[in-house]
Design an enzyme around this catalytic site. Structure first.
Site, mmCIF file in Angstrom:
data_model
loop_
_atom_site.group_PDB
_atom_site.id
_atom_site.type_symbol
_atom_site.label_atom_id
_atom_site.label_comp_id
_atom_site.label_asym_id
_atom_site.label_seq_id
_atom_site.Cartn_x
_atom_site.Cartn_y
_atom_site.Cartn_z
ATOM 1 N N LYS A 165 0.852 -1.198 0.000
ATOM 2 C CA LYS A 165 0.000 0.000 0.000
ATOM 3 C C LYS A 165 0.882 1.240 0.000
ATOM 4 O O LYS A 165 2.044 1.222 0.444
ATOM 5 C CB LYS A 165 -0.945 0.017 1.204
ATOM 6 C CG LYS A 165 -0.269 0.174 2.579
ATOM 7 C CD LYS A 165 -0.043 1.615 3.018
ATOM 8 C CE LYS A 165 0.705 1.700 4.341
ATOM 9 N NZ LYS A 165 1.136 3.071 4.704
ATOM 10 N N ASP A 179 -3.180 -1.347 9.937
ATOM 11 C CA ASP A 179 -3.302 -1.355 8.477
ATOM 12 C C ASP A 179 -4.006 -2.599 7.951
ATOM 13 O O ASP A 179 -4.317 -2.680 6.756
ATOM 14 C CB ASP A 179 -1.917 -1.265 7.816
ATOM 15 C CG ASP A 179 -1.327 0.137 7.850
ATOM 16 O OD1 ASP A 179 -2.112 1.109 7.873
ATOM 17 O OD2 ASP A 179 -0.094 0.265 7.854
#
Length: 282
Positions: free
Chosen positions: A9, A135
């Site tokens: 990401k 996350d």
């Protein structure tokens, strides 16, 4: 054998709003994925053990590994009485601000859900995953999103415009807790969350580049000036926008044209051991 892909990401934005009573920071951040992946496979065992098979000098293969923690959590939550071998082929750099460990943990949760026929929704896996990493909820879905709270509140956004991404990780290690500890919440700052969401809604590449912002960036740059040098180098070599991802130290630059992206790649490749030329996924 079950297979899962775990993409890295990047943050388009990252804002820290205040320190919560539970010790975490309230955050708001827009994130997406890029086509730099770890690849995982899952195979049942008969000895009730969780075994992580990975050949990497800086990644543990015991209960300190986030994929192991995710499997352990799943085994406990769903009373799984079998074992599993988790094999990880790792391309995402370690401790880079790219959520490599969280991506592996999320892929493990999706993989075990399929391997053992648990029938859990992605929403249920995300709600469970926040217990081991902020996350992980985002990484469960792997869609462009704005994440709030500790990271557990995930609101999907439109995919970003097509673009090349140059990722450059300097040869330094950064402790996320140290960065958050050094963060002065009283300092003035601007993070363009609304502008970023508008850019994605309207598929506006240039507005997206102008909205890139990360409240942790100046903190990490003060600790490690090389981060700023890499970002400045990318912008000088034609990046349409550049930003440190997460708490760092990886910096990325965006480019619409392949030649432009290769120029940036070549410029930073001499000063960083880990440089990648990839695409936005979202």
């Amino acid at each position: 054998m079950i297979y899962e892909t775990a993409p890295a990401k990047i943050n388009f934005t990252l804002d820290t709003l205040f320190k919560r009573d539970d010790g975490y920071h309230e955050i708001e951040m827009v994130m997406t994925t890029v086509d730099l992946n770890d690849r995982l496979s899952f195979e049942k065992r008969t000895d009730n053990k969780i075994v992580v098979d990975i050949e990497h000098n800086y990644v543990p293969n015991d209960n300190k590994n986030l994929a192991y923690k995710a499997a352990d959590l799943m085994f406990e939550r769903f009373n799984i009485n079998e074992g599993v071998t988790i094999s990880i082929d790792k391309d995402i750099p370690v401790s880079a601000g790219l959520a490599g460990g969280s991506a592996d943990a999320a892929a493990t949760m999706r993989g075990l859900n399929r391997l053992f026929g648990l029938g859990q929704s992605l929403d249920a896996l995300a709600a469970l995953g926040i217990q081991i990493g902020t996350d992980i909820p985002f990484c469960i879905y792997n869609q462009t999103a704005v994440c709030t709270g500790r990271g557990e509140q995930v609101t999907f956004l439109k995919r970003p415009p097509s673009a090349w991404v140059v990722l450059a990780k300097p040869n330094i290690g950064i402790s996320s807790p140290d960065v958050f500890k050094a963060l002065d919440l009283t300092e003035e700052h601007i993070v363009h969350n609304e502008k970023c969401k508008q850019a994605l809604e309207n598929n506006d590449y240039h507005l997206l580049c102008n909205s890139l912002s990360n409240r942790l960036e100046p903190v990490s740059m003060a600790m490690h000036p090389d981060i700023k040098k890499i970002k400045d180098n990318m912008l000088q070599c034609g990046a349409d926008g550049a930003l440190m991802s997460g708490s760092g130290p990886t910096v990325y630059g965006l480019a619409q044209k392949e030649r432009q992206a290769k120029n940036i790649y070549n410029a930073v490749n001499g000063c960083c051991n880990e440089v990648y030329l990839v695409r936005l996924l979202g």
